[in-house]
Scaffold this active site. Structure first.
Site, PDB file in Angstrom:
ATOM      1  N   HIS A  54      44.706  32.560  44.168  1.00 29.97           N
ATOM      2  CA  HIS A  54      43.732  33.693  43.403  1.00 29.97           C
ATOM      3  C   HIS A  54      42.613  34.024  43.958  1.00 29.97           C
ATOM      4  CE1 HIS A  54      41.249  35.608  40.276  1.00 29.97           C
ATOM      5  NE2 HIS A  54      40.598  34.628  40.375  1.00 29.97           N
ATOM      6  N   HIS A  84      34.702  30.929  44.775  1.00 33.53           N
ATOM      7  CA  HIS A  84      33.861  31.637  43.662  1.00 33.53           C
ATOM      8  C   HIS A  84      34.090  30.648  42.466  1.00 33.53           C
ATOM      9  CE1 HIS A  84      37.419  33.975  42.577  1.00 33.53           C
ATOM     10  NE2 HIS A  84      37.026  33.945  41.294  1.00 33.53           N
ATOM     11  N   GLU A 141      32.740  25.819  39.210  1.00 36.19           N
ATOM     12  CA  GLU A 141      33.184  25.688  37.783  1.00 36.19           C
ATOM     13  C   GLU A 141      34.047  24.746  37.672  1.00 36.19           C
ATOM     14  OE1 GLU A 141      32.805  26.956  33.706  1.00 36.19           O
ATOM     15  OE2 GLU A 141      31.393  27.447  35.685  1.00 36.19           O
ATOM     16  N   ASP A 142      35.218  24.876  38.452  1.00 34.98           N
ATOM     17  CA  ASP A 142      36.556  24.243  38.247  1.00 34.98           C
ATOM     18  C   ASP A 142      36.711  23.032  39.039  1.00 34.98           C
ATOM     19  OD1 ASP A 142      37.013  26.013  36.047  1.00 34.98           O
ATOM     20  OD2 ASP A 142      37.729  27.252  37.498  1.00 34.98           O
ATOM     21  N   ASP A 184      37.566  39.960  41.237  1.00 36.43           N
ATOM     22  CA  ASP A 184      38.043  38.898  40.649  1.00 36.43           C
ATOM     23  C   ASP A 184      38.678  39.501  39.323  1.00 36.43           C
ATOM     24  OD1 ASP A 184      38.560  36.390  39.477  1.00 36.43           O
ATOM     25  OD2 ASP A 184      36.887  36.635  38.129  1.00 36.43           O
ATOM     26  N   ASP A 213      49.230  71.548  34.859  1.00 40.99           N
ATOM     27  CA  ASP A 213      49.011  72.598  35.681  1.00 40.99           C
ATOM     28  C   ASP A 213      47.820  72.800  36.252  1.00 40.99           C
ATOM     29  OD1 ASP A 213      50.283  75.024  35.939  1.00 40.99           O
ATOM     30  OD2 ASP A 213      49.470  76.011  34.176  1.00 40.99           O
TER      31      ASP A 213
END
Length: 729
Positions: A65, A89, A93-94, A156, A276
């Protein structure tokens, strides 16, 4: 992983061993130098080690990702620092990866970007609205520090939308809605048309998959006749451009399912009516050639009157520049033509990502970045004055999609405002202080009221007065977020001042009943009482009293340290309300007490009426006439009665209403309205209450200064031969 700890990552692999998703990133980032490419591979190595063992909902390794996010940005040709930050990024956080480690490996700028994006990852709109709006504030602050933060966030979101199928149906709907409401408009506002268009189409497909599929199929299977017509028009335009010696790219524009769906809904048109229209883009080398190409296009097919727009001379708020014209087509269909230079085309597609210059604001020539910084600076100025996060988010939404009007200041400067902006919006766009003290405006040298809507090309001059102040009615007609925020902020400030003054008078009067006053209270006792109720200052308590959230009699008892005897609380409130006090002891009002005095709609009191006040939680004192039919109900709560009267100096206009019985024939309404106007009263509304073949009963809602003024209005109306009777309602 702690700061300074060595990164245990896999060694930099040779190109042949790289996974397909990394090779795709390398191909997209082929504009980087070899050293930068090596740094990018190192970032992937670090990111892959940090995310080791983590997977996405689809079952793929999680690292796919962030690398895909970097590939989206590489297609925009951004700098290597942004690409590295995109790959990393999600690490703070993870994963255990520390900020200091990123800074040591890739530099402080990359660490700042990763940190900025990390703070945005809480931008979840399925939670409480307030939390979402507060997160949005943080995003604006991060964008202000470095615009590349929002580039990463948009990329993201784009990759998440491309892989939305792995989510639950509820999550798909939620993510798609916030994409259409927030992220796509931000991409548009920053001039990033390619990303905006894909976000809109993916959001539309997630929310309405069947509608998207039907439209997509209809676009794909256009009739052969239409394709032939498009080719013939293209050939005619190309032939004439070539004869004129212009070097150009001629591109036929294809509408997306979302743009067709939006137009069908907004304009109530069928699919065939929207389709159109033939669309072309002509890209040339210079600005002078843009105008040359415009002349060529107008010589091939006749232009539609009033459909030419010059966004080169006056660019859109996001930096977009082009000439727009609409031509009469040979098959009865209009031809929409956009003409621009290569640089304008790049900025139109990529916005702030075009020609990334590694510095805040970019070069002077990159108008998209300069305008983006200006927009964000205005939003930050607005959010500092906004009390509510929700209010701030609503103001931003208003500003995200403006159809601009372009206006001239007296000095010749150009200001951009959203369509339907008023002279007051213009005043606040010049400066907050100019707006706060505005009283009128001159538009093209003609005096106009502040609520006047402006159109492009007008010259506007604001007339101000030091004594002027915002009015609550202004919120009904301003449309820009900056104006609305400034007005609310100023009204709250004025309301607080008025509330403190009124609360002081109410509490002092209650204390006088107990033989004391605020000035005579021991300071420690007052401070202890404020501390018990958690009021930071006396002004906060006084404001709460005025707004009806605390009863002055009860506060006075507590401060005077007296225990109430049976009925004493009620007695001290009833006496003043029933007029037992001398007139001088009443609270006198001028009508200008903003937010703390409300005039009831049931009896419409005006200066000169015998009045009473009813203390209402959250609304302060609500004023009624003593002969109001509802006063009887208020007798059940005598502790909430307040003795009030009119000050000698009452100013402003007050609402009143007249019931006028007239002959039922043409022209009568106009005669009555003229009589009211001649008495210098403003008509706010007209309503027929009863009507038969001979007589009509009409209710006029009007504004008057006082009872004397109202009597003058009634006299003038009664003089009309067509009027059978007039009475105040």
């Amino acid at each position: 992983m702690s700061a300074g700890e060595p990164i245990h990552a896999m060694p930099d692999p040779v190109d042949e061993s790289l996974p397909d998703y990394v090779l795709a990133l390398q191909r997209a980032a082929n504009y980087l130098t070899e050293d930068q490419q090596r740094l990018l591979r190192r970032a992937w190595s670090v990111g892959a080690a940090a995310h080791a063992g983590q997977t996405r909902r689809s079952g793929e390794p999680y690292i796919t990702h962030p690398v895909a996010v970097a590939a989206v940005l590489a297609e925009q040709r951004v700098d290597v620092e942004t690409l590295i930050a995109a790959i990393l990024h999600d690490t703070l956080e993870d994963t255990p990866l520390a900020r200091a480690t990123i800074a040591g490996e890739f530099g402080e700028t990359v660490a700042e970007l990763v940190d900025g994006v990390t703070k945005l990852d809480k931008l979840q709109f399925q939670d409480r609205q307030e939390a979402a709006a507060e997160s949005f504030r943080k995003m604006l602050l991060a964008m202000a520090r470095d615009l590349r933060v929002i580039l990463i966030k948009l990329a993201d979101r784009l990759h998440n939308m491309r892989t939305l199928g792995a989510q639950t149906p509820e999550a798909r709907l939620r993510v798609a809605r916030e994409t259409l409401e927030i992220y796509a408009p931000i991409a548009q506002r920053l001039g990033m048309n390619l990303i905006k268009a894909e976000l809109q189409d993916l959001g539309f497909r997630a929310i309405h998959p069947w509608r998207h599929a039907v439209l997509e199929k209809r676009i794909r299977t256009q009739p052969l006749l239409r394709r032939e017509a498009l080719s013939r028009i293209e050939a005619q335009v190309a032939q004439r451009l070539t004869k004129e010696g212009l070097q150009y790219r001629l591109i036929s524009r294809i509408k997306s399912p979302w743009s067709i769906y939006s137009k069908m809904r907004a304009e109530g048109k069928s699919f065939d009516q929207v389709m159109d229209v033939f669309g072309f883009r002509i890209v040339v080398r210079s600005v002078s050639e843009c105008y040359h190409a415009l002349g060529v296009a107008h010589s091939v097919f006749k232009p539609l009157d009033g459909r030419f727009r010059d966004f080169i001379a006056i660019p859109k708020a996001n930096g977009y520049q082009s000439l727009h014209t609409v031509l009469f087509g040979p098959y009865g269909s209009p031809i929409e033509v956009q003409i621009r230079t290569e640089e304008m085309d790049l900025i139109a597609e990529r916005g702030i990502a075009a020609h990334w210059t590694y510095k805040h604001g970019g070069s002077a020539s990159n108008s998209a970045q300069t305008r983006a910084h200006s927009w964000i600076a205005n939003l930050l100025e607005s959010q500092r004055a906004t009390g509510s996060s929700l209010e701030f988010l609503e103001n931003v939404k208003v500003d995200l999609f403006p159809d601009e009007v372009y206006l001239f200041t007296p000095k010749g400067d150009i200001l951009e405002l959203p369509r339907n902006a008023t002279a007051l919006d213009f005043a606040y766009a010049v400066h907050t202080d100019v707006g706060n003290h505005a009283v009128a405006a001159r538009v093209d040298k003609k005096l106009v009221p502040l609520r006047t809507k402006l159109v492009s090309g007008q010259k506007v001059e604001v007339i101000s007065a030091k004594s002027a102040a915002p009015k609550p009615q202004w919120l009904e007609f301003v449309i820009t977020g900056k104006a609305r925020t400034a007005i609310r902020h100023q009204l709250k400030s004025l309301q607080h001042e008025d509330a403190v003054q009124l609360g002081h008078r109410m509490l002092d009067r209650a204390l006088e009943d107990l033989g004391t006053s605020l000035d005579r209270l021991p300071a420690p006792r007052l401070e202890a009482y404020l501390a018990d109720l958690r009021y930071p200052r006396l002004e906060a308590l006084l404001s709460e009293i005025a707004l009806g959230n605390r009863m002055p009699a009860q506060v006075a008892l507590a401060l005077a340290r007296q225990q109430p005897t049976a009925g004493s609380v009620a007695l001290q409130a009833v006496e003043p309300a029933l007029g037992a006090r001398a007139p001088g002891d009443r609270i006198l009002i001028t009508g200008n007490e903003r937010g703390v005095i409300t005039f009831s709609n049931c009896c419409l009191p005006i200066p000169g009426d015998d009045i009473m006040g009813y203390h209402t939680a959250g609304r302060g004192i609500v004023v009624h006439r003593m002969d109001c039919p509802n006063v009887g109900d208020y007798r059940k709560s005598p502790e909430r009665w307040v003795a009030i009267g009119w000050d000698r100096d009452v100013s402003g206009d007050f609402h009143s209403a007249l019931l006028v019985q007239v002959e039922n024939r043409p022209g009568v309404l106009a005669q009555v309205a003229a009589a009211i106007a001649q008495a210098e009263s403003n008509i706010e509304g007209v309503e027929y209450l009863e009507r038969d073949s001979n007589v009509a009963a009409i209710r006029f809602a009007i504004e008057v200064a006082d009872r004397k003024h109202l009597a003058d209005v009634i006299r003038r109306v009664r003089r009309l031969s067509v009027v059978h009777g007039v009475q105040r309602l």
